[in-house]
Design a protein around this motif. Structure first.
Motif, short mmCIF file in Angstrom:
data_model
loop_
_atom_site.label_atom_id
_atom_site.label_comp_id
_atom_site.label_asym_id
_atom_site.label_seq_id
_atom_site.Cartn_x
_atom_site.Cartn_y
_atom_site.Cartn_z
N MET A 1 36.47 53.49 62.35
CA MET A 1 37.16 54.77 62.10
C MET A 1 37.19 55.10 60.61
N GLU B 1 47.31 54.72 63.63
CA GLU B 1 47.08 54.74 65.09
C GLU B 1 47.33 56.14 65.63
N GLU C 1 48.67 59.52 67.33
CA GLU C 1 49.25 59.76 68.66
C GLU C 1 48.62 58.86 69.71
N ALA C 2 47.59 58.09 69.29
CA ALA C 2 46.98 57.14 70.22
C ALA C 2 47.75 55.82 70.22
N TRP D 1 50.16 55.03 71.85
CA TRP D 1 50.55 54.66 73.23
C TRP D 1 49.61 53.58 73.80
N ILE D 2 48.37 53.56 73.31
CA ILE D 2 47.40 52.58 73.82
C ILE D 2 47.89 51.16 73.46
N ILE D 3 48.35 51.00 72.23
CA ILE D 3 48.87 49.70 71.79
C ILE D 3 50.16 49.38 72.54
N LYS D 4 51.03 50.41 72.58
CA LYS D 4 52.37 50.20 73.16
C LYS D 4 52.28 49.84 74.65
N SER D 5 51.33 50.42 75.36
CA SER D 5 51.26 50.14 76.80
C SER D 5 50.35 48.94 77.10
N ARG E 1 61.62 51.92 68.69
CA ARG E 1 61.23 53.32 68.50
C ARG E 1 61.22 54.09 69.81
N GLU E 2 61.81 55.27 69.79
CA GLU E 2 61.89 56.10 71.02
C GLU E 2 60.65 56.96 71.13
#
Lengths: 256, 565
Positions: free
Chosen positions: B328, B399, B401-402, B404-408, B564-565
């Protein structure tokens, strides 16, 4: 066997109860529809199930494991498809899928490469496999996110609004894939605004309003509870709004 | 008229809401930022006063130098303003997310253009207030002019701002007409960096330090010749500089009106020409910028080598993150091009040491050289803090707005942060050790100094990187439009301060032991038991401080990301 158990699940944002102590159980191999008006708490619930948001109270058990206690173990067998496909735009589809596979510790090698290619072909993205994602349309990104959720062969799939941005061909493909997955024993928890899709696909449906489950059952049970012989849309409107047609409210002052 | 005011309203309302509804946290941040801003203004004012007062001591040349400095400063501001307007105009006129809504409304194109041009001027011109006002006030402090100086300053600065904005917006419209807006942004960013490097290298290799010491020149004529600032009657900055100078010297009446008429008529012409050009260039360019990005292949053999090597070295999860980060970074023109800037920085850094007049030192040369090598540790540490603020602090936010990939995913937050640490600590170690080892060689440092500075730099970089990743996780911005701006906020500022403190404290703690050991070597005397105790205590404190600097921010970052929310 219960694959998903939500027990007294609550989420409070700065004093506002977005999800208010909901209880739900979803059995293995069921496509569970999660319906509700805008702002009812659907996405918040789904994000908590995917481990993206922390609940304020209650418990989420996936395949018998508590997500709060063993988040990594749970995430290992849960696939998540968010409503908006934010992904790394400077990667190619193949690189992105390899990245996700590595995060889920999938063994590198020929089998994985073939699995990636198979998924890209299935979602009609094989011709774009080595192009940067920044040049994809919204629907293509949505399909790529689905590939990434399926690459790990999850036991549970948590899906938020899967049909948004998909063309009719893409939507039909997704429906076929979801049916196939359920037949193979995968449990799918899906929120949608498309009541036709819910009626067509979902074995069981729950309706959430103002953070609470107001109805839960099969499509026929929901219709019966709403006291209508009509379609799911009619039942949904009756259960959530008392059945008043929005047009009537809009046009009444104009006619007067 | 009402049309463009209406179109400016959302921006004004957003500003009002962010001030009034920012909550306690927001207000505290604003207060700290205001305080730091005032501190910066105060610093610039003080330095400018010192320079101007120093000029006054050079007989016969003081006023000349002050006047030249004024012209050069105005010209620099003007060039920066034009460039800053190009960047702001690109996002305000073509790339802003709300433009689709605005263009779909029945608003007149002319109103849309004017409202966006006003916002562009506002976005670009704040720096003139922050950096320019303290310098002008320093002139007024030294020369004590009458009230007309302030009036002239206010209205002529406004003309400069308008002319620069006019030029910047015209350049933008032409650029977008040639390239699509998405590519134009990359192009402008690259151009800016290359221009910046050019000016930086040119300025440095002109050896400006010679100007402080006019005795090194044979004649006044030669000295003046080396000060050849660009002067032209067609440059708006020259009109402003001449008018201000007249006011400063009390010659207010002569030529004052002439320059004002010139400046205002040019500003007026800039506005008219812009609106006229926009009538046939703006919408066509906007329409082009809405077109999808061109299909672009991701292949690149050169890029694949480090990406695949990193993936193999770091293992599956951290390796995946490292490979992604490398790909990237090098595919984003606005990112990799900053490495050019970094290269120029290193070149000038080392060049500065190579031209140091060591032979003019009033103390023993070897002592002076080793003292410099030790102080270089602090300087290199501060440079690395700044580099880290740009590249390491935004590592978590990158990261976007992506995230979520790490978080999930089943990747633990702690592992995610340590993977980021590993990815960034290696290039920083290479850079830091280049600065230290090369400088030590140039300064012919003693073996003790070589070992000590090289080892301390490793400790420092571990702390600097950890603080960057950790604090970047405490203050993440996943919704940024431009990753370079992540470090300019409150979090970035906090990181810079904490990191600079860490570097300073480390160097201060080591100064005592270094002095004792070095002097013992020079004078050939034995170090006493008490001195050894002091040395051990100092180095242990440095080790403990580094351990704390590595552990604490990562822990804070982990907690912040998890809650983090």
């Amino acid at each position: 066997m219960a694959m998903i158990e939500l027990i007294g699940l609550t989420k409070i944002y700065k004093g506002f109860k977005a999800v208010d102590g909901i209880n739900l159980t979803v059995e293995r191999g069921v496509l569970f529809g999660f319906l509700g008006p805008n702002g009812a708490g659907k996405t918040t619930t789904i994000k908590m199930m995917a481990g993206v948001l922390k609940p304020t109270g209650g418990m989420i058990r996936m395949n018998g494991l508590d997500i709060a206690r063993e988040p990594e173990a749970v995430k290992q067998f849960v696939g998540f498809i968010p409503d908006r496909p934010f992904i790394h735009e400077k990667l190619t589809a193949r690189e992105f899928l390899n990245f996700v596979a590595d995060l889920y510790r999938m063994e590198r090698g020929r089998a994985r490469d073939e699995q990636i290619l198979r998924l890209l072909e299935l979602f009609e993205l094989a011709g774009w496999a080595d192009e940067l994602i920044e040049s994809y349309s919204h629907g293509m990104k949505q399909r790529l996110v689905m590939c990434s959720a399926l690459i790990t062969e999850p036991k549970i799939l948590v899906v938020d609004e899967p049909m948004v941005g998909l063309d009719p061909r893409g939507a039909r493909l997704v429906k076929t894939i979801f049916r196939g997955l359920v037949e193979r024993g995968v449990t799918i928890f899906m929120s949608t605004h498309s009541l036709a899709v819910a009626e067509e696909l979902c074995g069981r449906i729950a309706i959430i309003q103002s953070g609470r489950i107001i109805s839960n059952g099969t499509s026929a049970e929901l219709r019966s509870k709403a006291g209508t012989d009509g379609n799911l849309e009619k039942a949904f409107l009756l259960l959530t709004e008392g059945g008043e047609e929005p047009n009537e409210r809009f046009f009444a002052p104009l006619q007067a | 008229m009402n049309g463009f005011l209406l179109l400016c309203r959302p921006r004004a309302l957003a500003l009002k809401n962010s001030i009034l509804r920012g909550g306690k946290k927001g207000r505290r941040r604003s207060l700290i930022m205001a305080f730091l801003g005032l501190l910066l203004c105060g610093g610039i004012f003080y330095l400018s006063c010192r320079v101007l007062l120093h000029f006054q001591t050079i007989s016969g040349l003081g006023d000349l130098l002050a006047r030249l400095l004024l012209s050069m400063m105005l010209l620099s501001f003007f060039s920066l303003l034009i460039f800053s307007n190009v960047i702001s105009a690109l996002s305000n006129l073509y790339l802003s997310k709300d433009l689709e809504l605005i263009h779909a409304s029945p608003a007149m194109i002319e109103d849309v253009f004017i409202s966006r041009a006003i916002q562009t001027v506002m976005d670009s011109s704040w720096m003139l207030a922050v950096f320019g006002v303290p310098v002008f006030m320093a002139y007024s402090y030294v020369y004590r002019p009458g009230p007309l100086f302030y009036v002239t300053l206010a209205h002529l600065s406004l003309t400069l701002v308008i002319i620069a904005a006019g030029a910047g917006i015209i350049v933008t419209m032409i650029l977008v007409h040639i390239f699509p807006a998405q590519r134009a942004r990359d192009f402008v960013a690259l151009l800016g960096i290359v221009m910046g490097i050019g000016i930086y290298l040119l300025f440095r290799f002109m050896k400006p330090e010679r100007l402080v010491n006019p005795d090194t020149f044979f004649t006044v004529a030669q000295y003046l010749n080396s000060l050849n600032a660009p002067r032209s009657p067609y440059l708006p900055t020259q009109w402003v500089a001449d008018s201000l100078w007249m006011c400063l010297k009390g010659e207010q009446a002569r030529g004052f009106l002439h320059e004002a008429v010139l400046a205002w008529s040019t500003a007026g012409a800039a506005v008219v020409i812009n609106i006229w050009l926009a009538s046939f260039l703006y919408f066509e360019g906007f329409s082009k910028s809405q077109e999808a990005k061109k299909r672009r292949n991701g292949a690149g053999v050169l890029l694949e080598i480090p990406a695949k090597a990193a993936a193999r070295i770091f293992g599956p999860q951290a390796g995946a993150l490292a490979a992604k980060e490398i790909r990237m970074f090098f595919r984003d023109n606005t990112q990799w091009s900053q490495l050019l800037l970094l290269g120029a920085l290193v070149a000038v850094y080392l060049y500065n040491f190579s031209v140091l007049p060591i032979d003019m030192s009033p103390i023993r040369v070897d002592f002076f050289q080793n003292q410099l090598c030790f102080l270089n540790l602090a300087l290199a540490g501060l440079v690395l803090s700044a580099v880290s603020a740009r590249f390491v602090f935004p590592a978590v936010s990158s990261e976007g707005e992506a995230y979520w990939i790490i978080k999930s995913s089943p990747l633990k937050t702690r592992r995610f942060l340590w993977a980021k640490f590993l990815i960034y600590v290696i290039p920083l170690l290479i850079l830091g050790e280049i600065l230290i080892i090369a400088t030590n060689r140039l300064m012919d440092a003693a073996p003790l100094m070589k070992v000590l500075t090289t080892a301390t730099m490793i400790f420092m970089i571990m702390g600097i990187t950890s603080m960057g990743v950790g604090l970047g996780a405490v203050y993440p911005d996943f919704r940024h439009q431009n990753i370079a701006q992540v470090a300019t906020g409150f979090g970035g500022m906090t990181y810079m301060i904490v990191s600079a403190l860490f570097v300073t404290v480390t160097v201060v703690l080591e100064a005592g032991p270094v002095y004792i050991l070095f002097m013992a070597g020079v004078k050939n005397i034995t170090v006493t038991g008490l001195q050894w105790l002091f040395i051990a205590a100092s180095f242990s404190t440095v080790a403990a401080l580094t351990a704390l600097a590595i552990h604490l921010p990562m822990r804070m970052g982990e907690r912040a990301l998890e809650s983090r929310e």
